[in-house]
Design a protein around this motif. Structure first.
Motif, PDB file in Angstrom:
ATOM      1  N   ILE A 101     -28.538 -14.091 -24.443  1.00 12.01           N
ATOM      2  CA  ILE A 101     -29.870 -14.054 -23.821  1.00 12.01           C
ATOM      3  C   ILE A 101     -30.686 -15.277 -24.235  1.00 12.01           C
ATOM      4  N   LEU A 102     -30.679 -15.586 -25.527  1.00 10.37           N
ATOM      5  CA  LEU A 102     -31.395 -16.764 -26.005  1.00 10.37           C
ATOM      6  C   LEU A 102     -30.869 -18.035 -25.347  1.00 10.37           C
ATOM      7  N   GLY A 103     -29.554 -18.085 -25.161  1.00 11.85           N
ATOM      8  CA  GLY A 103     -28.950 -19.260 -24.541  1.00 11.85           C
ATOM      9  C   GLY A 103     -29.334 -19.424 -23.081  1.00 11.85           C
ATOM     10  N   ALA A 104     -29.742 -18.328 -22.435  1.00  9.96           N
ATOM     11  CA  ALA A 104     -30.153 -18.385 -21.027  1.00  9.96           C
ATOM     12  C   ALA A 104     -31.628 -18.750 -20.863  1.00  9.96           C
ATOM     13  N   ASN A 112     -31.182 -28.144 -25.502  1.00  7.98           N
ATOM     14  CA  ASN A 112     -29.719 -28.241 -25.569  1.00  7.98           C
ATOM     15  C   ASN A 112     -29.118 -27.245 -26.549  1.00  7.98           C
ATOM     16  N   LEU A 113     -29.770 -26.107 -26.691  1.00  9.13           N
ATOM     17  CA  LEU A 113     -29.265 -25.055 -27.579  1.00  9.13           C
ATOM     18  C   LEU A 113     -28.596 -23.976 -26.728  1.00  9.13           C
ATOM     19  N   GLU A 114     -27.350 -24.248 -26.342  1.00 11.35           N
ATOM     20  CA  GLU A 114     -26.592 -23.286 -25.564  1.00 11.35           C
ATOM     21  C   GLU A 114     -26.088 -22.174 -26.484  1.00 11.35           C
ATOM     22  N   ALA A 115     -25.552 -21.109 -25.870  1.00 10.34           N
ATOM     23  CA  ALA A 115     -25.125 -19.928 -26.630  1.00 10.34           C
ATOM     24  C   ALA A 115     -24.155 -20.253 -27.770  1.00 10.34           C
ATOM     25  N   ALA A 273     -18.673 -25.874 -28.415  1.00 10.36           N
ATOM     26  CA  ALA A 273     -19.772 -26.801 -28.662  1.00 10.36           C
ATOM     27  C   ALA A 273     -19.678 -28.004 -27.727  1.00 10.36           C
ATOM     28  N   GLY A 274     -18.452 -28.486 -27.486  1.00 11.16           N
ATOM     29  CA  GLY A 274     -18.273 -29.623 -26.594  1.00 11.16           C
ATOM     30  C   GLY A 274     -18.655 -29.300 -25.162  1.00 11.16           C
TER      31      GLY A 274
END
Length: 440
Positions: A101-104, A112-115, A273-274
């Protein structure tokens, strides 16, 4: 035969291939496994969350019971305490939902803080400031989750993609991977005098595919468990740094999307991460990243495990009482070979065979009906990797890292320097036109 149902490697194979087979059967019958594909849409305001999450609750509950039942069943058969594992998995699953949810959230995406990155950061914060109870530890099976995710990754990577990538991706990946491995190994074993299996594990983690390579090669060369853990920690630390640093550098140098993806693919240490870093530049960068990281580097895990197992048995391990060394018999090599790599290849071959032998209409729907629910947004592979990265963060203790001394970090960092510089030269100077065209 007991190893077929008592080892995590084999259970990762059975679970991963089982998912692929079920997905193919359901698709052939006119259905999909989409019921357990749960992805959260982007949102700007937390006031939108009830309306966005509410419709997903049934799927989240079904996914929880399916994953919980399968993983707990496997752990029970392997002799692990079912109750403690399921309790730990439950908390981990709730954390994975929060991370997704945070990543969305658009604010996180703008940073740039993806899940995957959030999973690492949140896990590290909690793991270093809170005491983790034993029952929760039982659910944190880092290797199990990542191995299962890797097998599922094979289903999203048909051999046709490998053939289409051409020799360029293999050439760049091989030159950089070999150079990086040799740099880490030479600095670690010969300059800093680390144990050779330890240096090889560090080298694999920094040159092939991060966590999974550390696990596979560590097992192949009979490295100490704590050395494998240190290698994973080095991967996590540098993967977290690179997921922020590489996109900044790509923008600062004004690189094309294709060149950015290729550089990230040769310089990042973890697939999740990549992908999070490459996704910032669009589909073109994601494509070139996949060719470089997943096809060009990850696919060599099995080959390197086999070669280094022979080297370890032949040269590194202790002599027998009569002064001779153990011969690298097929049995020894097979015992150490990471079985989940076999599952990766089988899953890839299965999808390729079905796609190539089917009608064009049927084959065209494979992506939407099979590979997307497995590896797309909200797919099972993504959930498995999220669980894995949470576990890595939760089990990474900065105090413990300092106890290992500076030598492992120095050796790994030497490889980072080689990796990043060579990746930049190949992706943006030597082969810039090629990668720019592929990513266009």
């Amino acid at each position: 035969m007991k190893s077929l149902y008592l080892k995590e490697d084999w259970w990762a194979v059975w679970i991963g291939l089982g998912v692929v087979i079920i997905a193919l059967i359901m698709y052939a019958a006119g259905s999909t496994i989409g019921i357990i594909n749960v992805g959260f849409p982007k949102f700007d305001d937390w006031g939108q969350m009830p309306g966005l999450v509410g419709p997903l609750l049934p799927k989240l509950v079904i996914l929880y019971f399916v994953m919980g039942a399968v993983f707990t069943g496997a752990m029970t058969i392997m002799g692990q305490p079912a109750g403690k594992f399921f309790a730990g998995f439950t908390v981990l699953y709730i954390m994975a939902i929060i991370v997704q949810i945070l990543g969305a959230w658009t604010v996180m995406k703008s940073l740039n803080l993806e899940a995957p990155v959030l999973a690492l950061i949140i896990g590290m914060l909690l793991g270093n400031f809170l005491k983790i109870p034993d029952w929760f530890n039982a659910g944190m099976r880092t290797e199990f989750y990542v191995k299962t995710g890797i097998v599922l990754l094979g289903a999203t990577l048909p051999f046709t993609l490998i053939m289409k990538s051409g020799p360029i991706a293999f050439l760049q990946a091989t030159v950089i991977a070999v150079s990086t491995f040799l740099a880490i190994y030479w600095v670690g074993a010969h300059v800093l005098k680390l144990e050779k299996p330890f240096a090889a594990t560090l080298g694999a983690g920094g040159s092939i595919c991060g966590v999974s390579a550390s696990i596979a090669i560590g097992s192949s060369v009979n490295a100490k468990k704590e050395h494998t853990s240190i290698s994973i920690s080095m991967v996590v630390i540098w993967a977290t740094v690179m997921v922020f640093l590489l996109p900044i550098l790509c923008r600062a140098f004004g690189l094309s999307d294709g060149a950015s993806g290729a550089w990230i693919g040769t310089s990042e240490f973890a697939d999740a991460a990549g992908i999070a870093a490459a996704a910032q530049f669009g589909d073109g960068a994601t494509t070139t990243f996949t060719l470089m990281k997943v096809v060009g580097r990850d696919i060599f895990v099995g080959i390197w495990a086999f070669i280094l197992a022979i080297v370890s048995v032949t040269f590194w391990e202790a002599k027998k009482a009569d002064g001779t060394r153990q011969k690298p018999s097929a049995g020894v090599i097979w015992e150490r070979f990471p079985k989940f790599v076999i599952g990766f290849f089988i899953a890839s071959i299965m999808i390729s065979i079905v796609t190539l032998s089917s009608s064009p209409e049927f084959a065209a729907g494979i992506s939407k009906g099979v590979t997307s629910p497995i590896g797309g947004g909200g797919g099972l592979r993504g959930w498995a990797f999220t669980l894995c990265f949470l576990c890595i963060g939760l089990t990474t203790r900065f105090r413990d890292l300092t106890k290992t001394g500076w030598k492992p970090f120095a050796a790994f960092t030497a490889g980072v320097a080689v990796n990043v510089v060579l990746g930049f030269l190949f992706s943006t100077i030597i082969l810039n036109d090629y990668w720019t065209a592929v990513g266009a």
